[in-house]
Design an enzyme around this catalytic site. Structure first.
Site, PDB file in Angstrom:
ATOM      1  N   GLY C 150       0.933  -1.411   0.051  1.00 28.14           N
ATOM      2  CA  GLY C 150       0.124   0.066  -0.060  1.00 28.14           C
ATOM      3  C   GLY C 150       0.760   1.228  -0.104  1.00 28.14           C
ATOM      4  O   GLY C 150       2.163   1.219   0.345  1.00 28.14           O
ATOM      5  N   CYS C 151       0.183   2.373  -0.240  1.00 29.76           N
ATOM      6  CA  CYS C 151       0.981   3.712  -0.329  1.00 29.76           C
ATOM      7  C   CYS C 151       1.554   4.180   0.740  1.00 29.76           C
ATOM      8  O   CYS C 151       2.571   4.420   1.002  1.00 29.76           O
ATOM      9  CB  CYS C 151       0.156   4.682  -1.105  1.00 29.76           C
ATOM     10  SG  CYS C 151      -1.443   4.930  -0.827  1.00 29.76           S
ATOM     11  N   TYR C 152       0.383   4.136   1.803  1.00 30.79           N
ATOM     12  CA  TYR C 152       1.025   4.951   3.160  1.00 30.79           C
ATOM     13  C   TYR C 152       1.903   3.871   3.826  1.00 30.79           C
ATOM     14  O   TYR C 152       2.988   4.175   4.386  1.00 30.79           O
ATOM     15  CB  TYR C 152      -0.367   4.605   4.045  1.00 30.79           C
ATOM     16  CG  TYR C 152      -1.066   6.100   3.786  1.00 30.79           C
ATOM     17  CD1 TYR C 152      -0.880   7.152   4.080  1.00 30.79           C
ATOM     18  CD2 TYR C 152      -2.811   5.645   3.585  1.00 30.79           C
ATOM     19  CE1 TYR C 152      -1.743   8.339   3.650  1.00 30.79           C
ATOM     20  CE2 TYR C 152      -3.349   6.898   3.416  1.00 30.79           C
ATOM     21  CZ  TYR C 152      -3.134   8.048   3.303  1.00 30.79           C
ATOM     22  OH  TYR C 152      -4.004   9.180   3.285  1.00 30.79           O
ATOM     23  N   THR C 154       3.973   1.871   2.421  1.00 30.54           N
ATOM     24  CA  THR C 154       5.671   2.064   1.787  1.00 30.54           C
ATOM     25  C   THR C 154       6.160   3.333   2.463  1.00 30.54           C
ATOM     26  O   THR C 154       7.456   3.205   2.827  1.00 30.54           O
ATOM     27  CB  THR C 154       5.111   2.307   0.513  1.00 30.54           C
ATOM     28  OG1 THR C 154       5.038   1.196  -0.327  1.00 30.54           O
ATOM     29  CG2 THR C 154       6.599   2.662  -0.472  1.00 30.54           C
TER      30      THR C 154
END
Lengths: 347, 347, 347, 347
Positions: C150-152, C154
């Site tokens: 996921g972006c958060y 990472t």
């Protein structure tokens, strides 16, 4: 005596803007707000910007008889087509209507039907008054059904009328290039209105086909005293609020910037909401944000023989809710700037 | 009776915001506006958002004796260091001063000198009143020299005080993560404030070193009844206005979101400008834009045993000019919300 | 030899980002793009930013057997729940899958089912590899089913891992305050994603309930060698792209900023996509826009004994499509930075 | 063989854009970057978006002899007036110059001196080649001194040339309404470029007086085969990058949108960087962000007899650095799209 008002379509951006302005109006009581969504929800939960004392207002389904009972004057903030079916009922019941849609702006039903769709209340069209106070204040005073002008037309008409009234420009040469903030597209769900689509983007749309064209042409023809067409191109800008219209017209004879400025300053001298800027200055939508002003800057470009008029409004205020309140004030005999003394918010 | 006011440093964002609010105040006459730039220029040319009737105000060079003659109360909207030299003269001449800089916020001159620079008016520091009305309203009433709180501190202190007064959290556990709009950086020319540097960017700055840290710690220590430190990190956001502070603290004993909400709602029940949102809702700076509100949302995160308080203000209003007007109202005996009933502008 | 790839869900922001990167990859041929909307439409009409030579690609309905025939490797850029039903078919047919949804990130199916919903392919969960190359490069090499992070997570995991691996911080003290651009919300139609709702706004959401929490905790627990929980709060910012995460943790023993910096610089010395900034500098999402980098700045705040780590990624690149291409490069034996040498776009 | 290049004025937005593009060019080595500020600082500290491998480049003071020694080709990214004094020295030393300022764009020195200031190198003006490859590719091949076109002119000239070459429009009727992103104003410190002044604002500026007017007129007159004037109005938009130009001209005889589209499609058929959009579609600057494209949409508005051409470029790429690299590629015999295959970044 208090004027009881209802807002039909209170869940959109024009709706919340009407609420922002009307809740500070000493002569008005907001008694009813309707919507298709969020039924039963307190308006302050839908729009937490609104003050707590509005918390008793809850969004209701539209019930014509309830609205008629609750309100003396009704603001219809719906898409076109939706109003033509209900406005006749409000009028028949003796209520005044200020319609923010396009349904009663065009006097020629055939034109309406060409640009929009079939009209179900052609008789009412005749008596509707076009609510641009700077041009039609007297008619507005006695209106029962008021057609509140479109946002683009307001900016363009105020920019070009002084030139046309004085027959200074070639009526075939008019080009209006308008730039609008995104609230003009409303609160409906469209991919093109998503943040990531609009932000960092600039585009033209509806070139030659935008429905505000016949409205602009109708009013400018009336002001010029002869039929005219305009080349109008709207653009979408990544700002919440504001329309900047740059209007071009070929001057019939030389006229300096100073002369143009003097003409405009005199034309709008007594208007509380039109600010002709000092010569050499040009408007910015950021100076009218949240206020009911139309700021105008004028330039005579002698190299090409054109007048270039730049006008700025807040599309939700002078272009919609603010002008509607201004019209209500005129219709109801309030001070014309009542609830409209809001100072624009900069930065 | 009318209160004549002067604004020292009227050419910045706090200056124009004071003008926006004060020009609508029925008990106030603005008699003098000073600046280092644009001398002699009409204030309405510098800020065309302001109404035409302010056009007679022109920016002047600061002349202390002229200001003393012209005004009963003086707003100083200058950078820190600049005020400590002139405020004593205003006070000595019997004028009241509302200082929007940091010069009189810190009660301990040694702390001021550690975070800022040498202080030239340490005696006046003692009598200055910290102007957060929700906590110090009584002292404000009789203030001659009022230290208007910083923007970040206002948002953080209002968020954390109910927890600290009730000894609900570990005072060593406080983390305050704040996000500010760019007007907080002022109107000075800095590469970091250029549009292209800020737009589409998000960054932290001043980590562990921001000068609002001692101010937050001073007030929260006072409220907690014991000395405490906070971990405070400011961030810069690409919006004009607004601070959102997310404050984290470890709960000393379990406390549900509902209990936290009840506590906050009761604490701020009679406050006109603090809006504790319904349980489960969180604030957005867009709902306070242009208004003097502090909106607060509370969450108890049981998984990690923390209270998370999110608070939103408009940094130029409740974080600066609006709070200054609120303080003036208290000091002068006006209604506390006079000129501050402005409804926030959404969208 | 060319790797033929398909993109399932190519009509969203992750889809167009995969296309932007993959169309420049010399070892890849894009053979199939599917979507629920715009069927039959050329991808260059849906996304006119893409180069004309992609015009032969048209959006198709998802047909598993056609995809299996057309592609060696399949990117699934769909919402969670949608992938768990089709990924098994791709794997069974001998195709590799890089899943950008959350369906295969959580190793404990019970945890997945608590935070998301019932899982229909629990067996595949076991073999899925979590695709954060900086931590799990070896496992990625041989993955058939890759769970792209996921972006958060990472941004947070890269910020905190060096501290946890070295047991420098109290694992109970972790607070992660993240700020995300709006493309993270995807291209779906939601009122909250409209331009006028996001622009000039800043808000927190999903406090204590965001589904990226268990993902962060799973990986950080693995890196710390002990189970831990984190207090994670996401915020929405008015930028298209970018996540800035500010992570706070209490240091178990004093450690200067210089020491922290040295630790991080050494930890990521050989990583092509992690840039530890010079000591004293902090990242800005504007410096990673469009690039596959994670920029990291570190501060030791000695006053409160905390490490503050600020990390910035482009949520669509290192937080989604770029990391997916990086994983593909590792899985397929390409150079790891193939098609990822794009220089971030500033301003 | 590698072409060694220097960038004079590398600290501005055009400078960083040249670096972004050139650092990926396989035939180029950047050997020298000069600036007035940040002397001695690594370019990657000034612009952290740039890749680490450029870290050995440090900003230097301009020393003509050092530049001549270091570089075969020199990009001058300075304000006008600054280049005319140094370009002759570079040329005399046998170096090629690509000048991104206005100093060598106007062939008539008298016109230059009327719109700008006195010219110190009138002889060089004669041999300078105007670098719009779509119109002057052959001359560019052998240029020693290349005058890279202005951003507004690039967008307007590409939009109007097909009409003028074919004598389809009244040359007296041309109105060009352009909207530019803020990076066009450069990185200099001006109040008008501050975030809070630009954000949420839209304004016109330089009406009738912008210095790009004579440049547009010179090239369009050349293309039309007769002298003409244009009415050109630039506007400032709150986006980082992009120019959208809406060009209006009266058609001499009726011509449908389909016919116009066919004309433009044929005219630009072989051009790698001009994308004539499908009939009925209009460009958005968001589709060219970061890329070297000029996207064009055409409409024939039959109601008023006008052709309306909408063109979009990234002002920093096709409007500056990208076009400069394109010119370098032509001058040096590289593939014309070398280092320019960058796919625009959307969203």
């Amino acid at each position: 005596m208090t004027c009881r008002v209802a807002i039909i379509g209170a869940g959109g951006y024009t709706g919340v803007e009407l609420l922002r302005l009307l809740c500070r109006h000493p002569g008005v009581e907001i008694t009813c707000v309707t919507s298709l969504e969020d039924l039963g929800k307190e308006i302050t939960r839908v729009f937490p910007s609104l003050p707590k004392r509005l918390a008793s207002l809850r969004l209701e389904n539209l019930d014509v008889s309830k609205v008629v009972e609750a309100a003396d004057l009704i603001f219809t903030a719906l898409p076109h087509k939706a109003v033509m079916d209900i406005a006749p009922q409000f009028i028949a019941a003796g209520r005044k209507v200020i319609d923010l849609s396009a349904d009663f702006r065009l006097k020629d039903v055939a034109v309406y039907e060409r640009w929009y769709s079939r009209h179900s209340a052609p008789d009412l069209v005749k008596e509707a008054v076009y609510g641009l106070p700077e041009l039609y204040r007297e008619q507005i005073r006695s209106a029962r059904l008021l057609a509140n002008p479109g946002c683009y037309p307001t900016s363009a008409i105020l920019a070009l009328t002084p030139l046309l009234r004085n027959h200074l420009v070639d009526v075939k040469s008019i080009v209006i290039d308008s730039k609008s903030g995104t609230s003009g597209a409303g609160r409906a769900l469209k991919t093109g209105s998503l943040f990531c689509e609009v932000n960092e983007g600039v585009k033209a749309y509806g070139v030659g086909t935008h429905r505000h064209i016949p409205e602009i042409e109708q009013v400018l023809s009336d002001q010029a005293g002869e039929p005219l067409t305009v080349c109008f191109t709207p653009h979408l800008m990544p700002v919440n609020r504001g329309i900047l219209s740059t209007s071009y017209a070929r001057l019939l004879k030389p006229c300096s910037s100073a002369e143009l400025h003097e003409l405009f300053a005199a034309f709008y001298r007594d208007e509380p909401f039109v600010r002709v800027l000092p010569e050499g200055e040009l408007p910015n939508v950021s100076a009218v944000r949240g206020g009911n002003f139309c700021d105008i800057g004028v330039v005579s470009e002698t190299r090409t023989g054109r007048a270039i008029i730049v006008s700025a409004i807040d599309n939700l205020v002078k272009g919609a809710a603010g002008q509607a309140v201004q019209n209500m004030n005129i219709m109801e005999g309030f001070e014309e700037d009542q609830a409209l003394q809001v100072v624009p918010l900069f930065p």
